[in-house]
Write a protein that holds these residues in place. Structure first.
Motif, PDB file in Angstrom:
ATOM      1  N   HIS A   1       0.831  -1.208   0.000  1.00  0.00           N
ATOM      2  CA  HIS A   1       0.000   0.000   0.000  1.00  0.00           C
ATOM      3  C   HIS A   1       0.870   1.264   0.000  1.00  0.00           C
ATOM      4  N   TYR A   2       2.008   1.203   0.686  1.00  0.00           N
ATOM      5  CA  TYR A   2       2.925   2.355   0.657  1.00  0.00           C
ATOM      6  C   TYR A   2       3.429   2.596  -0.760  1.00  0.00           C
TER       7      TYR A   2
ATOM      8  N   LYS B   1      -5.103   1.342   0.241  1.00  0.00           N
ATOM      9  CA  LYS B   1      -5.463   2.025   1.492  1.00  0.00           C
ATOM     10  C   LYS B   1      -4.687   3.325   1.633  1.00  0.00           C
TER      11      LYS B   1
ATOM     12  N   GLU C   1      -3.071   6.406   4.125  1.00  0.00           N
ATOM     13  CA  GLU C   1      -2.314   6.369   5.377  1.00  0.00           C
ATOM     14  C   GLU C   1      -3.249   6.376   6.573  1.00  0.00           C
TER      15      GLU C   1
ATOM     16  N   GLN D   1      -6.347   5.196   6.703  1.00  0.00           N
ATOM     17  CA  GLN D   1      -6.984   3.881   6.827  1.00  0.00           C
ATOM     18  C   GLN D   1      -6.052   2.885   7.502  1.00  0.00           C
ATOM     19  N   GLN D   2      -4.787   2.910   7.120  1.00  0.00           N
ATOM     20  CA  GLN D   2      -3.836   2.006   7.747  1.00  0.00           C
ATOM     21  C   GLN D   2      -3.635   2.355   9.216  1.00  0.00           C
TER      22      GLN D   2
ATOM     23  N   GLY E   1      -6.406   1.032  11.380  1.00  0.00           N
ATOM     24  CA  GLY E   1      -6.357  -0.407  11.606  1.00  0.00           C
ATOM     25  C   GLY E   1      -5.335  -0.827  12.645  1.00  0.00           C
ATOM     26  N   ILE E   2      -4.375   0.053  12.939  1.00  0.00           N
ATOM     27  CA  ILE E   2      -3.315  -0.312  13.875  1.00  0.00           C
ATOM     28  C   ILE E   2      -3.871  -0.567  15.269  1.00  0.00           C
TER      29      ILE E   2
ATOM     30  N   ARG F   1      -5.058  -4.130  15.508  1.00  0.00           N
ATOM     31  CA  ARG F   1      -3.942  -5.077  15.472  1.00  0.00           C
ATOM     32  C   ARG F   1      -3.190  -5.054  16.805  1.00  0.00           C
TER      33      ARG F   1
ATOM     34  N   LEU G   1     -11.564  -0.760   8.671  1.00  0.00           N
ATOM     35  CA  LEU G   1     -10.925  -1.801   7.869  1.00  0.00           C
ATOM     36  C   LEU G   1     -11.667  -2.157   6.589  1.00  0.00           C
TER      37      LEU G   1
ATOM     38  N   GLU H   1     -11.067 -10.888   5.598  1.00  0.00           N
ATOM     39  CA  GLU H   1     -10.707 -10.017   6.714  1.00  0.00           C
ATOM     40  C   GLU H   1     -11.001 -10.723   8.038  1.00  0.00           C
TER      41      GLU H   1
END
Length: 341
Positions: free
Chosen positions: A59-60, A112, A114, A116-117, A120-121, A124, A231, A271
């Motif tokens: 994604h990056y 995604k 930044e 959105q990521q 999600g952190i 996780r 997510l 997911e």
């Protein structure tokens, strides 16, 4: 060098492999390039389709390559594997990615942002801390079992376990007691960190109007609703609620042939964070219905009367996923079905 129509990019930590092809699929170039020179090479290419596997860092790179004017396509690794010819190496992988991207029926992963990521952190991180907390409890139970003390499973029995370790009259040697207290301190620290993350999730759920609407669904609380908003990609990309449930891995695994339909257990492909949270929420609804009774004539009451509880739980999670999709796409809040008279 002739300009490529599609570039397959096999990403890595330092050395990347590129495979360029024209619209007909003919190979134009195969190039090995180091990390710091990748963007400079793609910057001089005519805007084209750059395809990658949806893996760590994809994604990056998709965002950075997209800024150069290219159209980026992320492909699930399972969809790339059938295109790998014989030996598995970087050159073959890049070629397989390029060929997979040129298939008209290929499915792609949305890129995604930044934000959105970042959203999600928190989930996780919470999952990691919960697993570590469970490991601490299991370690304490296992060590105490070596000294003849037996405790049931579950976090609800932790107070009795801690009381035993702190009891100077117990038969535990002091050398073991010191280590066990370290595990208890670790557990306490993890509890505080999990509570901090729960507070952050609750804050986000109250601030997000979509999350508040989703919480009107029975079994969907702050954690589930915030995870869905963080997510789930654009819900409009799913043609129906069943497609969304399939993306979560809540639909049966099908192995049909010869006109005979054979359905197995849920596929568990998709997911997993949201799938697990929906099943936990559905389990709470099923347990409450088992204790207090489900509304007479309702779908849940009929299922509980003829099916095992775990099967009903997964089926309810599937049903919840479809309701979630409907609310995300069509808006509104959940309304309890009214039994026909």
């Amino acid at each position: 060098m002739e300009q490529a129509n599609t570039i397959g990019l096999d990403i890595a930590k330092q050395v990347f492999q590129l495979h360029g092809a024209d619209a007909a699929g003919h190979v134009l170039f195969r190039k090995r390039i180091i990390r710091r020179k990748l963007l400079a090479f793609l910057a001089v290419q005519t805007p084209c389709v750059v395809a990658m596997e949806a893996c760590a860092g994809a994604h990056y790179w998709a965002r950075e390559i997209g800024k150069l004017g290219h159209t980026v396509r992320l492909i699930p690794p399972a969809y790339v594997k059938p295109f790998v010819k014989r030996q598995k190496n970087d050159v073959a992988d890049a070629e397989a990615i390029c060929e997979a991207a040129q298939r008209p029926s290929m499915r792609f992963v949305p890129v995604k942002s930044e934000e959105q990521q970042a959203n999600g952190i928190v989930f996780r991180a919470r999952d990691l801390l919960v697993r570590q907390r469970t490991q601490c409890i299991n370690a304490l139970r296992g060590h105490l079992l070596e000294y003849g003390y037996i405790f049931p499973q579950g976090i609800t029995h932790l107070a009795a376990l801690v009381a035993l370790v702190d009891d100077p009259e117990s038969c535990l040697p002091e050398s073991a007691r010191v280590v066990l207290k370290l595990l208890i301190d670790t557990f306490t620290a993890l509890e505080a960190q999990i509570s901090q993350l729960d507070g952050e999730i609750n804050r986000r759920s109250k601030a997000d109007p979509t999350a508040r609407r989703l919480m009107t669904i029975p079994g969907v609380g702050p954690i589930v609703s915030t995870a869905i908003t963080a997510l789930v990609p654009a819900p409009q990309n799913f043609p129906a609620g069943r497609a969304f449930a399939a993306w979560l891995g809540l639909t049966p695994l099908e192995k049909s042939t010869g006109g005979k339909q054979r359905l197995g257990a849920v596929s568990k492909r998709g997911e997993r964070t949201i799938r697990r949270l929906l099943i936990i929420g559905a389990s709470a609804v099923v347990q409450q219905a088992s204790r207090r009774g489900a509304p007479k004539g309702s779908w849940l009451a009929q299922m509980l009367a003829r099916k095992p509880k775990m099967l009903v739980t997964v089926a309810l999670a599937n049903k919840m996923a479809r309701i979630v999709w409907a609310l995300l796409v069509k808006g509104g809040i959940y309304r309890v079905p009214v039994a026909a008279i």
